[in-house]
Design an enzyme around this catalytic site. Structure first.
Site, PDB file in Angstrom:
ATOM      1  N   SER A  77       0.829  -1.212   0.000  1.00  0.00           N
ATOM      2  CA  SER A  77       0.000   0.000   0.000  1.00  0.00           C
ATOM      3  C   SER A  77       0.860   1.258   0.000  1.00  0.00           C
ATOM      4  O   SER A  77       0.544   2.247  -0.675  1.00  0.00           O
ATOM      5  CB  SER A  77      -0.926  -0.001   1.219  1.00  0.00           C
ATOM      6  OG  SER A  77      -1.750  -1.151   1.226  1.00  0.00           O
ATOM      7  N   ASN A  78       1.972   1.235   0.741  1.00  0.00           N
ATOM      8  CA  ASN A  78       2.841   2.413   0.821  1.00  0.00           C
ATOM      9  C   ASN A  78       3.639   2.660  -0.445  1.00  0.00           C
ATOM     10  O   ASN A  78       4.267   3.705  -0.594  1.00  0.00           O
ATOM     11  CB  ASN A  78       3.782   2.276   2.019  1.00  0.00           C
ATOM     12  CG  ASN A  78       3.029   2.355   3.328  1.00  0.00           C
ATOM     13  OD1 ASN A  78       2.577   3.421   3.723  1.00  0.00           O
ATOM     14  ND2 ASN A  78       2.865   1.216   3.988  1.00  0.00           N
ATOM     15  N   LYS A 196       0.337 -11.501   5.623  1.00  0.00           N
ATOM     16  CA  LYS A 196       0.570 -10.206   6.245  1.00  0.00           C
ATOM     17  C   LYS A 196      -0.784  -9.707   6.702  1.00  0.00           C
ATOM     18  O   LYS A 196      -1.686  -9.484   5.876  1.00  0.00           O
ATOM     19  CB  LYS A 196       1.173  -9.195   5.266  1.00  0.00           C
ATOM     20  CG  LYS A 196       1.290  -7.789   5.874  1.00  0.00           C
ATOM     21  CD  LYS A 196       1.600  -6.700   4.857  1.00  0.00           C
ATOM     22  CE  LYS A 196       1.607  -5.333   5.540  1.00  0.00           C
ATOM     23  NZ  LYS A 196       1.798  -4.219   4.589  1.00  0.00           N
ATOM     24  N   SER A 198      -2.712  -6.717   8.663  1.00  0.00           N
ATOM     25  CA  SER A 198      -2.544  -5.340   9.131  1.00  0.00           C
ATOM     26  C   SER A 198      -3.678  -4.876  10.030  1.00  0.00           C
ATOM     27  O   SER A 198      -3.740  -3.693  10.382  1.00  0.00           O
ATOM     28  CB  SER A 198      -2.432  -4.393   7.929  1.00  0.00           C
ATOM     29  OG  SER A 198      -1.304  -4.706   7.158  1.00  0.00           O
ATOM     30  N   GLY A 222       1.425  -6.609  10.289  1.00  0.00           N
ATOM     31  CA  GLY A 222       1.375  -5.601   9.247  1.00  0.00           C
ATOM     32  C   GLY A 222       1.678  -4.203   9.726  1.00  0.00           C
ATOM     33  O   GLY A 222       1.467  -3.235   8.984  1.00  0.00           O
TER      34      GLY A 222
END
Length: 326
Positions: A77-78, A196, A198, A222
Protein backbone atom coordinates in the site's frame (compact mmCIF):
# COMPACT_ATOMS: atom_id res chain seq x y z
CA UNK A 1 7.81 -17.99 25.97
CA UNK A 2 8.51 -18.97 22.39
CA UNK A 3 11.83 -20.68 21.95
CA UNK A 4 14.42 -18.80 19.96
CA UNK A 5 14.64 -21.54 17.37
CA UNK A 6 11.17 -20.63 16.13
CA UNK A 7 12.57 -17.25 15.06
CA UNK A 8 15.85 -18.51 13.62
CA UNK A 9 15.11 -21.16 10.97
CA UNK A 10 17.94 -22.64 8.95
CA UNK A 11 19.47 -20.54 6.18
CA UNK A 12 20.26 -22.39 3.00
CA UNK A 13 21.82 -21.14 -0.21
CA UNK A 14 20.00 -21.83 -3.44
CA UNK A 15 19.74 -20.45 -6.95
CA UNK A 16 16.60 -18.54 -7.86
CA UNK A 17 14.94 -20.07 -10.89
CA UNK A 18 14.08 -16.62 -12.21
CA UNK A 19 17.65 -15.31 -12.02
CA UNK A 20 20.82 -16.12 -13.92
CA UNK A 21 23.07 -15.29 -10.98
CA UNK A 22 23.37 -16.93 -7.59
CA UNK A 23 21.17 -15.45 -4.90
CA UNK A 24 20.74 -16.36 -1.27
CA UNK A 25 17.13 -17.41 -0.72
CA UNK A 26 16.15 -18.52 2.76
CA UNK A 27 14.32 -21.74 3.46
CA UNK A 28 13.25 -23.41 6.68
CA UNK A 29 14.32 -26.96 7.50
CA UNK A 30 11.02 -28.14 6.01
CA UNK A 31 11.79 -26.50 2.67
CA UNK A 32 9.36 -23.58 3.03
CA UNK A 33 10.51 -20.04 2.22
CA UNK A 34 11.59 -18.51 5.54
CA UNK A 35 9.95 -15.12 6.09
CA UNK A 36 11.50 -14.41 9.50
CA UNK A 37 12.36 -10.77 10.05
CA UNK A 38 11.40 -7.19 9.24
CA UNK A 39 10.45 -5.89 5.79
CA UNK A 40 9.73 -2.27 4.84
CA UNK A 41 6.90 -1.86 2.32
CA UNK A 42 9.04 0.55 0.35
CA UNK A 43 7.76 3.83 -1.02
CA UNK A 44 7.86 4.36 -4.78
CA UNK A 45 9.97 7.49 -5.37
CA UNK A 46 8.57 10.03 -7.82
CA UNK A 47 10.03 13.11 -9.45
CA UNK A 48 8.17 16.42 -9.37
CA UNK A 49 6.57 15.51 -12.72
CA UNK A 50 5.30 12.29 -11.08
CA UNK A 51 7.52 10.00 -13.15
CA UNK A 52 9.40 7.33 -11.21
CA UNK A 53 12.71 8.63 -9.82
CA UNK A 54 14.85 5.57 -10.50
CA UNK A 55 18.06 7.20 -9.25
CA UNK A 56 16.39 7.96 -5.94
CA UNK A 57 15.34 4.31 -5.62
CA UNK A 58 19.02 3.41 -5.98
CA UNK A 59 19.90 5.93 -3.25
CA UNK A 60 17.35 4.50 -0.82
CA UNK A 61 18.26 0.90 -1.52
CA UNK A 62 21.92 1.55 -0.74
CA UNK A 63 20.87 2.86 2.68
CA UNK A 64 18.46 0.01 3.40
CA UNK A 65 20.84 -2.71 2.25
CA UNK A 66 23.21 -2.07 5.15
CA UNK A 67 20.43 -2.61 7.71
CA UNK A 68 19.41 -5.95 9.24
CA UNK A 69 16.23 -6.06 7.20
CA UNK A 70 15.06 -9.46 5.95
CA UNK A 71 14.04 -7.97 2.63
CA UNK A 72 11.61 -5.61 0.95
CA UNK A 73 7.98 -5.48 -0.06
CA UNK A 74 7.66 -3.75 -3.41
CA UNK A 75 4.24 -2.29 -4.18
CA UNK A 76 2.50 -2.69 -0.91
CA UNK A 77 0.00 0.00 0.00
CA UNK A 78 2.84 2.41 0.82
CA UNK A 79 4.27 1.88 -2.65
CA UNK A 80 1.19 3.54 -4.18
CA UNK A 81 0.82 0.47 -6.39
CA UNK A 82 -2.74 1.44 -7.26
CA UNK A 83 -1.33 4.50 -9.08
CA UNK A 84 1.22 2.55 -11.14
CA UNK A 85 0.80 1.20 -14.67
CA UNK A 86 1.25 -2.48 -15.40
CA UNK A 87 4.64 -1.85 -16.99
CA UNK A 88 5.78 0.33 -14.10
CA UNK A 89 4.79 -2.34 -11.59
CA UNK A 90 6.86 -5.00 -13.32
CA UNK A 91 9.84 -2.72 -13.97
CA UNK A 92 9.88 -1.60 -10.34
CA UNK A 93 10.17 -5.19 -9.10
CA UNK A 94 13.10 -5.78 -11.43
CA UNK A 95 14.82 -2.58 -10.29
CA UNK A 96 14.49 -3.44 -6.60
CA UNK A 97 15.76 -6.96 -7.25
CA UNK A 98 18.81 -5.59 -9.06
CA UNK A 99 19.60 -3.20 -6.18
CA UNK A 100 18.80 -5.54 -3.27
CA UNK A 101 21.70 -7.23 -1.50
CA UNK A 102 21.83 -10.99 -1.97
CA UNK A 103 20.76 -11.78 1.60
CA UNK A 104 17.42 -9.97 1.25
CA UNK A 105 14.15 -11.31 -0.09
CA UNK A 106 12.09 -9.32 -2.56
CA UNK A 107 8.37 -9.65 -1.97
CA UNK A 108 6.12 -8.21 -4.67
CA UNK A 109 2.59 -6.92 -4.25
CA UNK A 110 0.91 -8.54 -7.24
CA UNK A 111 -2.75 -8.21 -6.33
CA UNK A 112 -5.28 -7.00 -8.90
CA UNK A 113 -9.05 -6.91 -8.79
CA UNK A 114 -9.59 -9.95 -11.02
CA UNK A 115 -8.17 -13.41 -10.50
CA UNK A 116 -7.04 -13.52 -14.14
CA UNK A 117 -4.99 -10.33 -13.88
CA UNK A 118 -3.60 -11.26 -10.46
CA UNK A 119 -2.23 -14.51 -11.88
CA UNK A 120 -0.75 -12.68 -14.85
CA UNK A 121 0.83 -9.99 -12.67
CA UNK A 122 2.17 -12.52 -10.17
CA UNK A 123 4.01 -14.52 -12.80
CA UNK A 124 5.34 -11.42 -14.56
CA UNK A 125 6.71 -10.22 -11.24
CA UNK A 126 8.25 -13.65 -10.69
CA UNK A 127 10.02 -13.30 -14.04
CA UNK A 128 11.24 -9.86 -12.93
CA UNK A 129 12.88 -11.43 -9.88
CA UNK A 130 10.35 -11.54 -7.03
CA UNK A 131 10.96 -14.27 -4.46
CA UNK A 132 7.32 -14.32 -3.33
CA UNK A 133 4.05 -12.56 -4.13
CA UNK A 134 1.99 -10.65 -1.58
CA UNK A 135 -1.62 -10.80 -2.76
CA UNK A 136 -4.15 -8.35 -1.38
CA UNK A 137 -7.85 -9.20 -1.12
CA UNK A 138 -9.87 -7.95 -4.13
CA UNK A 139 -12.20 -5.29 -2.79
CA UNK A 140 -13.97 -3.22 -5.47
CA UNK A 141 -17.03 -5.46 -5.24
CA UNK A 142 -16.47 -6.01 -1.53
CA UNK A 143 -20.09 -6.85 -0.78
CA UNK A 144 -19.70 -9.92 -2.99
CA UNK A 145 -16.31 -10.94 -1.63
CA UNK A 146 -17.66 -13.80 0.46
CA UNK A 147 -15.42 -16.36 2.12
CA UNK A 148 -16.13 -18.70 -0.78
CA UNK A 149 -15.18 -16.07 -3.37
CA UNK A 150 -11.95 -15.15 -1.59
CA UNK A 151 -10.96 -18.78 -1.07
CA UNK A 152 -11.53 -19.58 -4.74
CA UNK A 153 -9.53 -16.50 -5.78
CA UNK A 154 -6.48 -17.25 -3.62
CA UNK A 155 -6.45 -20.96 -4.47
CA UNK A 156 -6.49 -20.17 -8.19
CA UNK A 157 -3.62 -17.71 -7.77
CA UNK A 158 -1.61 -20.18 -5.69
CA UNK A 159 -2.20 -22.97 -8.21
CA UNK A 160 -0.93 -20.85 -11.09
CA UNK A 161 1.85 -18.90 -9.37
CA UNK A 162 5.47 -19.86 -10.03
CA UNK A 163 6.53 -18.33 -6.69
CA UNK A 164 5.18 -18.68 -3.13
CA UNK A 165 2.10 -16.66 -2.23
CA UNK A 166 1.59 -14.55 0.90
CA UNK A 167 -1.96 -13.49 1.73
CA UNK A 168 -2.52 -9.82 2.52
CA UNK A 169 -5.36 -8.61 4.73
CA UNK A 170 -5.61 -4.84 5.19
CA UNK A 171 -9.19 -4.02 6.20
CA UNK A 172 -8.48 -0.30 6.68
CA UNK A 173 -7.89 0.02 2.92
CA UNK A 174 -10.10 -2.71 1.49
CA UNK A 175 -12.99 -2.97 3.93
CA UNK A 176 -12.37 -6.73 3.97
CA UNK A 177 -10.89 -8.62 6.92
CA UNK A 178 -9.75 -12.04 5.71
CA UNK A 179 -11.41 -14.41 8.17
CA UNK A 180 -9.45 -16.82 10.35
CA UNK A 181 -11.26 -19.89 9.07
CA UNK A 182 -10.58 -18.91 5.46
CA UNK A 183 -6.87 -18.37 6.17
CA UNK A 184 -6.58 -21.71 7.97
CA UNK A 185 -8.12 -23.45 5.00
CA UNK A 186 -5.89 -21.61 2.52
CA UNK A 187 -2.79 -22.42 4.60
CA UNK A 188 -3.17 -26.07 3.58
CA UNK A 189 -2.16 -25.16 0.02
CA UNK A 190 1.56 -25.91 -0.44
CA UNK A 191 2.19 -22.67 -2.34
CA UNK A 192 0.55 -20.38 0.25
CA UNK A 193 3.28 -19.77 2.80
CA UNK A 194 2.03 -16.95 5.00
CA UNK A 195 -0.06 -13.87 5.63
CA UNK A 196 0.57 -10.21 6.25
CA UNK A 197 -2.23 -9.08 8.54
CA UNK A 198 -2.54 -5.34 9.13
CA UNK A 199 -5.74 -5.39 11.18
CA UNK A 200 -4.00 -5.18 14.55
CA UNK A 201 -6.17 -7.84 16.21
CA UNK A 202 -3.70 -9.79 18.35
CA UNK A 203 -6.33 -12.40 19.19
CA UNK A 204 -6.73 -13.06 15.47
CA UNK A 205 -2.97 -13.29 14.95
CA UNK A 206 -2.69 -15.80 17.77
CA UNK A 207 -5.58 -17.79 16.34
CA UNK A 208 -3.89 -17.84 12.93
CA UNK A 209 -0.63 -19.12 14.41
CA UNK A 210 -2.43 -21.79 16.42
CA UNK A 211 -4.76 -22.82 13.62
CA UNK A 212 -1.94 -23.28 11.13
CA UNK A 213 0.60 -24.89 13.47
CA UNK A 214 0.60 -28.11 11.44
CA UNK A 215 1.26 -26.26 8.17
CA UNK A 216 4.34 -24.56 6.71
CA UNK A 217 2.65 -21.21 7.23
CA UNK A 218 3.99 -17.99 8.75
CA UNK A 219 2.27 -14.91 10.15
CA UNK A 220 3.68 -11.41 9.63
CA UNK A 221 2.46 -8.38 11.56
CA UNK A 222 1.38 -5.60 9.25
CA UNK A 223 2.50 -2.73 11.46
CA UNK A 224 5.29 -1.79 13.86
CA UNK A 225 2.65 -0.59 16.33
CA UNK A 226 1.89 -4.16 17.34
CA UNK A 227 5.06 -6.00 16.28
CA UNK A 228 6.07 -7.08 19.79
CA UNK A 229 2.68 -8.54 20.81
CA UNK A 230 2.50 -10.23 17.41
CA UNK A 231 5.87 -11.87 18.04
CA UNK A 232 4.72 -12.98 21.49
CA UNK A 233 1.76 -14.89 20.01
CA UNK A 234 3.92 -16.52 17.34
CA UNK A 235 4.39 -14.18 14.38
CA UNK A 236 7.78 -14.53 12.67
CA UNK A 237 8.24 -10.85 11.84
CA UNK A 238 6.54 -7.89 10.29
CA UNK A 239 6.04 -5.86 7.13
CA UNK A 240 6.14 -2.44 8.73
CA UNK A 241 5.86 1.01 7.13
CA UNK A 242 8.02 2.53 9.87
CA UNK A 243 10.92 0.29 8.82
CA UNK A 244 11.32 2.57 5.78
CA UNK A 245 12.36 5.39 8.11
CA UNK A 246 13.62 3.65 11.27
CA UNK A 247 14.85 0.29 10.00
CA UNK A 248 17.48 -0.18 12.71
CA UNK A 249 14.99 0.42 15.51
CA UNK A 250 12.29 -1.87 14.12
CA UNK A 251 14.85 -4.63 13.51
CA UNK A 252 16.21 -4.08 17.01
CA UNK A 253 12.74 -4.71 18.43
CA UNK A 254 12.62 -8.16 16.88
CA UNK A 255 16.21 -8.85 17.96
CA UNK A 256 15.43 -7.94 21.56
CA UNK A 257 12.48 -10.29 21.52
CA UNK A 258 14.49 -13.15 20.05
CA UNK A 259 17.11 -12.65 22.78
CA UNK A 260 14.42 -12.67 25.51
CA UNK A 261 15.25 -9.07 26.50
CA UNK A 262 11.56 -8.38 26.95
CA UNK A 263 11.72 -5.29 29.17
CA UNK A 264 13.94 -3.50 26.64
CA UNK A 265 11.66 -4.71 23.86
CA UNK A 266 8.61 -3.37 25.68
CA UNK A 267 10.14 0.09 26.07
CA UNK A 268 11.19 0.22 22.42
CA UNK A 269 7.76 -0.94 21.30
CA UNK A 270 6.21 1.91 23.26
CA UNK A 271 8.57 4.42 21.63
CA UNK A 272 7.69 3.23 18.13
CA UNK A 273 3.92 3.56 18.49
CA UNK A 274 3.67 7.33 17.97
CA UNK A 275 5.82 7.60 14.82
CA UNK A 276 4.28 4.47 13.36
CA UNK A 277 0.76 5.74 13.89
CA UNK A 278 1.74 9.04 12.29
CA UNK A 279 2.98 7.45 9.05
CA UNK A 280 0.09 4.99 8.79
CA UNK A 281 -3.44 5.66 9.95
CA UNK A 282 -2.97 9.35 10.76
CA UNK A 283 -1.00 10.87 7.87
CA UNK A 284 -0.48 7.94 5.52
CA UNK A 285 1.91 7.84 2.58
CA UNK A 286 2.48 11.64 2.42
CA UNK A 287 3.62 11.53 6.05
CA UNK A 288 5.82 8.51 5.44
CA UNK A 289 7.49 10.16 2.46
CA UNK A 290 8.18 13.40 4.31
CA UNK A 291 9.72 11.49 7.20
CA UNK A 292 12.02 9.72 4.72
CA UNK A 293 13.24 13.14 3.58
CA UNK A 294 13.94 14.12 7.18
CA UNK A 295 16.06 11.02 7.82
CA UNK A 296 18.34 11.35 4.81
CA UNK A 297 16.47 9.10 2.41
CA UNK A 298 14.30 10.21 -0.49
CA UNK A 299 10.56 10.43 -0.01
CA UNK A 300 9.55 13.04 -2.54
CA UNK A 301 6.04 13.73 -3.75
CA UNK A 302 3.12 11.32 -3.97
CA UNK A 303 1.21 10.77 -7.17
CA UNK A 304 -1.98 12.74 -7.52
CA UNK A 305 -4.61 12.77 -6.10
CA UNK A 306 -2.66 12.32 -2.84
CA UNK A 307 -1.77 15.75 -1.45
CA UNK A 308 1.30 16.82 0.53
CA UNK A 309 0.90 17.47 4.23
CA UNK A 310 -0.45 20.76 5.49
CA UNK A 311 1.65 22.82 7.92
CA UNK A 312 -0.50 21.51 10.77
CA UNK A 313 0.03 17.92 9.68
CA UNK A 314 3.75 18.46 9.29
CA UNK A 315 3.94 19.74 12.86
CA UNK A 316 1.99 16.68 13.96
CA UNK A 317 4.48 14.44 12.18
CA UNK A 318 7.45 16.26 13.68
CA UNK A 319 6.08 15.78 17.18
CA UNK A 320 5.57 12.05 16.58
CA UNK A 321 9.24 11.67 15.60
CA UNK A 322 10.74 14.03 18.19
CA UNK A 323 12.28 11.17 20.20
CA UNK A 324 14.19 9.95 17.13
CA UNK A 325 15.20 13.35 15.69
CA UNK A 326 17.20 14.57 18.68
Amino acid sequence: MLIRSMLRPLLLQTKSKSQDVANIVRYSSSGCLDLTGVYPPICTPFNKDQSIAWHKLDHNMKRWNIEDLAGYLVEGSNGEYCYLSKDERIELVGAVKSHASSDKLVLAGSGCESTLHTIEMTNLMAQAGADAAVVITPCYFKNKMSSAALEKHFLAVADASTIPVILYSVPANTGIDLAVDVVIQLAKHPNIVGIKDSGGDITKLGSLVHGTKDQDFQVLAGSASFLLPALVVGAVGGICALANVLPAQVCELQKLFSESRLEEARLLQHALIAPNSAVTKQLGVPGLKLSLDWFGLYGGPCRSPLLPLTDHEENQLNKAFETFRK
